[in-house]
Design a protein around this motif. Structure first.
Motif, PDB file in Angstrom:
ATOM      1  N   GLY A  55      64.939 -49.563 -52.980  1.00  0.00           N
ATOM      2  CA  GLY A  55      63.679 -50.056 -53.528  1.00  0.00           C
ATOM      3  C   GLY A  55      63.213 -49.091 -54.597  1.00  0.00           C
ATOM      4  O   GLY A  55      63.787 -48.008 -54.764  1.00  0.00           O
ATOM      5  N   ALA A  84      60.406 -47.368 -54.695  1.00  0.00           N
ATOM      6  CA  ALA A  84      59.842 -46.158 -54.085  1.00  0.00           C
ATOM      7  C   ALA A  84      60.946 -45.213 -53.621  1.00  0.00           C
ATOM      8  O   ALA A  84      60.798 -43.991 -53.681  1.00  0.00           O
ATOM      9  N   HIS A  97      69.181 -50.365 -47.441  1.00  0.00           N
ATOM     10  CA  HIS A  97      67.800 -50.851 -47.395  1.00  0.00           C
ATOM     11  C   HIS A  97      67.287 -50.835 -45.944  1.00  0.00           C
ATOM     12  O   HIS A  97      67.853 -51.491 -45.082  1.00  0.00           O
ATOM     13  N   ASN A 143      53.157 -50.958 -52.324  1.00  0.00           N
ATOM     14  CA  ASN A 143      52.730 -51.612 -53.571  1.00  0.00           C
ATOM     15  C   ASN A 143      52.532 -53.103 -53.343  1.00  0.00           C
ATOM     16  O   ASN A 143      52.535 -53.890 -54.268  1.00  0.00           O
ATOM     17  N   VAL A 160      54.267 -55.513 -52.426  1.00  0.00           N
ATOM     18  CA  VAL A 160      55.359 -56.484 -52.622  1.00  0.00           C
ATOM     19  C   VAL A 160      56.720 -55.787 -52.583  1.00  0.00           C
ATOM     20  O   VAL A 160      56.807 -54.567 -52.547  1.00  0.00           O
ATOM     21  N   ALA A 164      59.042 -54.893 -54.899  1.00  0.00           N
ATOM     22  CA  ALA A 164      58.955 -54.787 -56.353  1.00  0.00           C
ATOM     23  C   ALA A 164      60.329 -54.850 -57.023  1.00  0.00           C
ATOM     24  O   ALA A 164      60.538 -55.601 -57.975  1.00  0.00           O
ATOM     25  N   MET A 165      61.263 -54.060 -56.493  1.00  0.00           N
ATOM     26  CA  MET A 165      62.551 -53.934 -57.172  1.00  0.00           C
ATOM     27  C   MET A 165      63.244 -55.277 -57.367  1.00  0.00           C
ATOM     28  O   MET A 165      63.927 -55.509 -58.361  1.00  0.00           O
ATOM     29  N   THR A 166      63.064 -56.174 -56.411  1.00  0.00           N
ATOM     30  CA  THR A 166      63.768 -57.460 -56.482  1.00  0.00           C
ATOM     31  C   THR A 166      62.947 -58.547 -57.165  1.00  0.00           C
ATOM     32  O   THR A 166      63.349 -59.704 -57.153  1.00  0.00           O
TER      33      THR A 166
HETATM   34  C1  LIG Z   1      70.220 -55.580 -46.788  1.00  0.00           C
HETATM   35  C2  LIG Z   1      69.569 -55.744 -48.107  1.00  0.00           C
HETATM   36  N1  LIG Z   1      68.808 -56.830 -48.332  1.00  0.00           N
HETATM   37  C3  LIG Z   1      68.210 -56.987 -49.519  1.00  0.00           C
HETATM   38  C4  LIG Z   1      68.353 -56.055 -50.509  1.00  0.00           C
HETATM   39  C5  LIG Z   1      67.700 -56.264 -51.842  1.00  0.00           C
HETATM   40  N2  LIG Z   1      66.537 -55.404 -52.042  1.00  0.00           N
HETATM   41  C6  LIG Z   1      66.606 -54.313 -52.825  1.00  0.00           C
HETATM   42  S1  LIG Z   1      65.135 -53.520 -52.964  1.00  0.00           S
HETATM   43  C7  LIG Z   1      64.376 -54.676 -51.993  1.00  0.00           C
HETATM   44  C8  LIG Z   1      62.900 -54.632 -51.720  1.00  0.00           C
HETATM   45  C9  LIG Z   1      62.278 -53.322 -51.866  1.00  0.00           C
HETATM   46  O1  LIG Z   1      60.917 -53.437 -51.592  1.00  0.00           O
HETATM   47  P1  LIG Z   1      60.120 -52.161 -51.144  1.00  0.00           P
HETATM   48  O2  LIG Z   1      60.833 -51.491 -50.040  1.00  0.00           O
HETATM   49  O3  LIG Z   1      58.721 -52.557 -50.871  1.00  0.00           O
HETATM   50  O4  LIG Z   1      60.247 -51.183 -52.381  1.00  0.00           O
HETATM   51  P2  LIG Z   1      59.600 -51.321 -53.834  1.00  0.00           P
HETATM   52  O5  LIG Z   1      60.686 -51.767 -54.746  1.00  0.00           O
HETATM   53  O6  LIG Z   1      58.470 -52.307 -53.751  1.00  0.00           O
HETATM   54  O7  LIG Z   1      59.121 -49.941 -54.140  1.00  0.00           O
HETATM   55  C10 LIG Z   1      65.266 -55.647 -51.577  1.00  0.00           C
HETATM   56  C11 LIG Z   1      64.880 -56.791 -50.738  1.00  0.00           C
HETATM   57  C12 LIG Z   1      69.183 -54.946 -50.241  1.00  0.00           C
HETATM   58  N3  LIG Z   1      69.405 -53.991 -51.145  1.00  0.00           N
HETATM   59  N4  LIG Z   1      69.768 -54.823 -49.032  1.00  0.00           N
END
Ligand SMILES: Cc1ncc(C[n+]2csc(CCOP(=O)(O)OP(=O)(O)O)c2C)c(N)n1
Ligand SMILES: [Mg+2]
Lengths: 374, 261
Positions: free
Chosen positions: B53, B55, B72, B125, B127, B129-131
């Motif tokens: 992500g 963060a 993740h 944040n 949501v 965000a990265m996706t």
């Molecule tokens: C098992 C898996 N599912 C989905 C993803 C795709 N993915 C990458 S970042 C992310 C969400 C990150 O959200 P968050 O933890 O809130 O971090 P942010 O980007 O908002 O800081 C997802 C779903 C992944 N890398 N691995």
């Protein structure tokens, strides 16, 4: 000098791990592997090791990854449903070149299947259960002695090649009790540490794994499950970096495969009919060979390395026999390998049995051999 | 040209940062580094663990320290594996709301229950965000996101409250509009044992601000206006401050049998 011990397959795996220097275990209970965890829960704290029952198998494998980077020799054991959950972590362990050992004591699947019943349905999952190109070495014991020795070999292989390793056991073997000869000391391989300015994720010779640094020594180490360069810096859009890394990880195992091959070839020279088997089923194959003595000469190849596959003994068998039988406690997975390797040199016949944990009996196998021999 | 005093803690290959203009992650990064300095922590004895992500990118690759960037949601068990084997290292997890409370929620719960000796910093944040700004476990009710285009039908979880209830020694929330308080909380958490959790509510100009036509500076003002001390916050407000501070033996001591009897 060696000691004699009377152990089950599961106890022998745990004892093999301890003998090889495993000092960290995290797992989650699941039949038919739990005795390994219970044995480690008893033994590790006494020896200054660390034992933890995790909240699930995903946590267990990532605990191993963390512990391995913190200098532990870690192991876990599980069975089908838990093995499925560990695939994610195994992929990260491949990419980060993290030594660890996962034991999968196979039970009947798919789904939650038959929890306490033997099967051999996880062979292809052990090899290909993860996304992306990779090779993880897979070993399979077929006696309680093997359970001890191959666990030692698995731990040492993980350290030597800086890779996760899978040990594929099965319920029948896990709960079979046999005498084990335990040598007084076993070989212990220690991972290589970097000398001045050696990169932790690059190697000029793909056969030689890069050295593994220690945390907390000012390396400002970057460890990532994403594509990275020799120093661990993420390179997620450079096609060359990806190819270089993934090919090197592949070659690290592939070019060292001869070292990994363990098998027994019994009576192949004079064989009329061949059998290729692994795990508890290999015991039935060897017993069937004895039953047929004086009637049909049977050559048996017992595979103890399942990935990469030792192809030569199978080819040699194929060159001599009328047909090769591949008995499996599955609808047929190893048989694909044998067909590919034999490539038409002799007929390859599936012998599948699933359900209820019933073994493949030597008598039924012998009967089939007689039919094939004509 | 003068150099930022925190520059020595940053990895030059990671600069300029990939974070979007106005992203709160830079503020969080600064707060973490300043807190480490104030707490007298040596960066070489600190290991950062991150999942996936935006963060998660705060420590990896930005910080010039040991870091593991794993799958993740799996930073917490990875971090615990390190801490169990190398208790002398300060092990810090940094991740997003999705990473820590969504896909990694089960690990978070059990690390708090065990009072595992880790500091977890969750950048909320609102949501994923990265996706692309999809709804997550902390997205406010009614907020439109890319997967709730008609507004979020679900209700968010108060992760700090959950962690406090699960058994953590320390749990607090601040926002990127409260940097001095955030730094103080981090310094305090760094000096404690057991499980320590700090949530930072942080603006995402790309995935949230853009949708709401809120400029980064407006978002910071909004965070400040929306925040009320724990216990005094209304249903749509952000409770900030400490939820729990206690001194139970951490998991490492419990494992050694020091917490019995
Ligand atoms: C098992 C898996 N599912 C989905 C993803 C795709 N993915 C990458 S970042 C992310 C969400 C990150 O959200 P968050 O933890 O809130 O971090 P942010 O980007 O908002 O800081 C997802 C779903 C992944 N890398 N691995
Ligand atoms: Mg987020």
């Amino acid at each position: 000098m060696s000691l004699r011990r009377f152990w089950s397959g599961n106890i022998a795996v745990a004892e093999g791990a301890l003998a090889a220097g495993v000092d960290f275990y995290a797992g989650y209970p699941i039949t038919p592997s739990s005795e390994i965890m219970e044995h480690m829960a008893r033994e590790l704290p006494k020896r200054g090791g660390i034992f933890l029952q995790a909240e699930d198998e995903i946590a267990a494998i990532f605990l191993l990854i963390g512990a391995s980077w913190a200098d532990a020799k870690p192991m876990t054991a599980t069975s089908g449903p838990g093995f499925s959950l560990m695939q994610e972590g195994l992929g990260i362990a491949v990419m980060t070149e993290t030594p660890l050992v996962v034991v999968d004591v196979m039970r009947a699947g798919p789904g939650t299947g038959q929890a306490s019943k033997a099967a051999q349905g996880d062979l292809l999952q052990a090899r290909f259960g993860r996304h992306g190109d990779q090779i993880i070495p897979v070993f399979a014991p077929s006696s309680v002695q093997d359970c001890f020795e191959l666990t030692v070999f698995a731990v040492n292989t993980a350290e030597r090649l800086r890779t996760p390793v899978i040990l594929l056991s099965d319920e029948l073997l896990a709960h079979t009790w046999e005498t084990v000869r335990v040598p007084e000391g076993v070989e212990r391989v220690e991972r290589r540490r970097p000398k001045d300015h050696e990169p932790p994720f690059g190697s000029p010779d793909p056969r030689v794994p890069p050295p593994m640094p220690r945390l907390g020594e000012g390396h400002a180490l970057l460890v990532t499950g994403s594509t990275h360069d020799a120093w661990g810096l993420r390179q997620t859009s450079d096609p060359h970096a990806h190819r270089e890394l993934v090919e090197r990880l592949w070659e690290k195992i592939w070019l060292n495969r001869e070292e990994l091959f363990r098998y027994e070839a019994v009576g192949v020279e004079e064989a009329e009919v061949g059998i290729v088997a692994y795990g508890s089923v290999a015991r039935s194959a060897l017993a069937a060979r004895k039953l047929l003595a004086g009637k049909v000469s049977v050559g048996v190849v017992v595979l103890k390395t399942l990935w990469p596959l030792p192809e030569e003994p199978i080819r040699e068998l194929a060159a001599r026999v009328k047909a090769i039988l591949v008995p499996e406690l599955s609808l047929g997975q190893l048989v694909w390998d044998v067909e590919r390797v034999v490539a038409g040199r002799s007929p390859v016949l599936r012998f599948s049995k699933i359900g209820g944990g019933i073994p493949i009996y030597p008598e039924e196998l012998a009967e089939r051999v007689l039919e094939v021999a004509g | 040209m003068s150099v930022h005093p925190l520059h020595v803690f940053l990895r030059s290959e990671a600069l300029p940062t990939a974070f979007c203009p106005g992203c709160g992650n830079g503020l969080v990064a600064g707060a973490i580094l300043r807190a480490l300095v104030q707490a007298g922590m040596e960066l070489r004895k600190t290991v950062f663990v991150a999942g996936i992500g935006c963060a998660a990118w705060i420590p990896s690759p930005h910080f010039l320290a040991d870091s593991l960037h794993v799958a993740h949601g799996r930073a917490v068990p990875t971090a615990l594996g390190i801490k169990l084997r190398r208790p002398e290292l300060q092990v810090i997890v940094v991740g997003g709301d999705g990473d820590i409370a969504g896909i990694g929620g089960n690990h978070l719960l059990h690390a708090a229950r065990r009072n595992a000796d880790l500091l977890v910093i969750m950048v909320n944040n609102l949501v994923y965000a990265m996706t692309g700004g999809q709804v997550g476990p902390t997205t406010p009710h009614g907020l439109p996101t890319s997967t709730t285009p008609y507004g979020n039908p679900e209700h968010p979880m108060d992760v700090v409250q959950v962690v406090a209830a699960a058994g953590a020694n320390y749990a607090a929330r601040w926002t990127t509009a409260h940097l001095p308080q955030l730094e103080k909380a981090l310094v305090k958490a760094l000096s404690m044992e057991g499980f320590r959790f700090v949530e930072v509510v942080s603006p995402c100009p790309a995935r949230v601000g853009g949708r709401l036509s809120m400029a980064p500076v407006e978002a910071l003002k909004w965070l400040r206006a929306q925040s009320k001390p724990v216990g005094q916050a209304g249903p749509d407000e952000i409770p900030v401050g400490e939820y729990i501070v206690r001194d139970r033996p951490g998991f490492l001591r419990a494992l050694r049998g020091e917490s019995r009897g």
